[in-house]
Design a protein around this motif. Structure first.
Motif, PDB file in Angstrom:
ATOM      1  N   GLU A   1       0.831  -1.203   0.000  1.00  0.00           N
ATOM      2  CA  GLU A   1       0.000   0.000   0.000  1.00  0.00           C
ATOM      3  C   GLU A   1       0.867   1.254   0.000  1.00  0.00           C
ATOM      4  O   GLU A   1       0.571   2.222  -0.712  1.00  0.00           O
ATOM      5  CB  GLU A   1      -0.929  -0.001   1.207  1.00  0.00           C
ATOM      6  N   ILE A   2       1.920   1.248   0.802  1.00  0.00           N
ATOM      7  CA  ILE A   2       2.827   2.403   0.854  1.00  0.00           C
ATOM      8  C   ILE A   2       3.485   2.610  -0.505  1.00  0.00           C
ATOM      9  O   ILE A   2       3.604   3.748  -0.983  1.00  0.00           O
ATOM     10  CB  ILE A   2       3.884   2.201   1.974  1.00  0.00           C
ATOM     11  N   LYS A   3       3.900   1.531  -1.146  1.00  0.00           N
ATOM     12  CA  LYS A   3       4.526   1.603  -2.459  1.00  0.00           C
ATOM     13  C   LYS A   3       3.560   2.185  -3.492  1.00  0.00           C
ATOM     14  O   LYS A   3       3.935   3.035  -4.311  1.00  0.00           O
ATOM     15  CB  LYS A   3       4.978   0.204  -2.876  1.00  0.00           C
ATOM     16  N   GLU A   4       2.297   1.762  -3.438  1.00  0.00           N
ATOM     17  CA  GLU A   4       1.298   2.287  -4.372  1.00  0.00           C
ATOM     18  C   GLU A   4       1.010   3.759  -4.106  1.00  0.00           C
ATOM     19  O   GLU A   4       0.795   4.535  -5.047  1.00  0.00           O
ATOM     20  CB  GLU A   4       0.017   1.468  -4.271  1.00  0.00           C
ATOM     21  N   GLU A   5       1.001   4.177  -2.823  1.00  0.00           N
ATOM     22  CA  GLU A   5       0.783   5.592  -2.501  1.00  0.00           C
ATOM     23  C   GLU A   5       1.913   6.454  -3.057  1.00  0.00           C
ATOM     24  O   GLU A   5       1.673   7.526  -3.618  1.00  0.00           O
ATOM     25  CB  GLU A   5       0.676   5.775  -0.995  1.00  0.00           C
ATOM     26  N   LYS A   6       3.145   5.988  -2.917  1.00  0.00           N
ATOM     27  CA  LYS A   6       4.284   6.739  -3.455  1.00  0.00           C
ATOM     28  C   LYS A   6       4.203   6.829  -4.973  1.00  0.00           C
ATOM     29  O   LYS A   6       4.481   7.880  -5.564  1.00  0.00           O
ATOM     30  CB  LYS A   6       5.607   6.063  -3.053  1.00  0.00           C
ATOM     31  N   LYS A   7       3.807   5.735  -5.616  1.00  0.00           N
ATOM     32  CA  LYS A   7       3.684   5.710  -7.073  1.00  0.00           C
ATOM     33  C   LYS A   7       2.586   6.685  -7.529  1.00  0.00           C
ATOM     34  O   LYS A   7       2.760   7.421  -8.512  1.00  0.00           O
ATOM     35  CB  LYS A   7       3.373   4.294  -7.545  1.00  0.00           C
ATOM     36  N   ALA A   8       1.474   6.714  -6.806  1.00  0.00           N
ATOM     37  CA  ALA A   8       0.379   7.625  -7.153  1.00  0.00           C
ATOM     38  C   ALA A   8       0.799   9.080  -6.973  1.00  0.00           C
ATOM     39  O   ALA A   8       0.447   9.946  -7.786  1.00  0.00           O
ATOM     40  CB  ALA A   8      -0.841   7.317  -6.292  1.00  0.00           C
TER      41      ALA A   8
END
Length: 58
Positions: free
Chosen positions: A46-53
């Motif tokens: 989830e953290i990785k996806e937030e950074k990507k977004a």
């Protein structure tokens, strides 16, 4: 000496005690670490996806 009813009660007690012991061993060595590891892995994703977004939003 034990009568037959007392003997059956004692065997039932030992059976329940043994089942409880091995259940706790199983839960503490396999289920809980698996549960915690899965939760951490999901959180990291989830953290990785937030950074990507955030990167794509800029």
């Amino acid at each position: 000496m034990f009568e037959f009813d007392q003997y059956l009660g004692f065997l039932a007690f030992l059976t329940i005690l043994t089942i409880g012991f091995w259940l706790m061993v199983f839960l503490l060595t396999f289920v809980v670490p698996y549960w915690i590891g899965g939760a951490l892995l999901e959180r990291f994703q989830e953290i990785k996806e937030e950074k990507k977004a955030k990167r794509e939003a800029l």
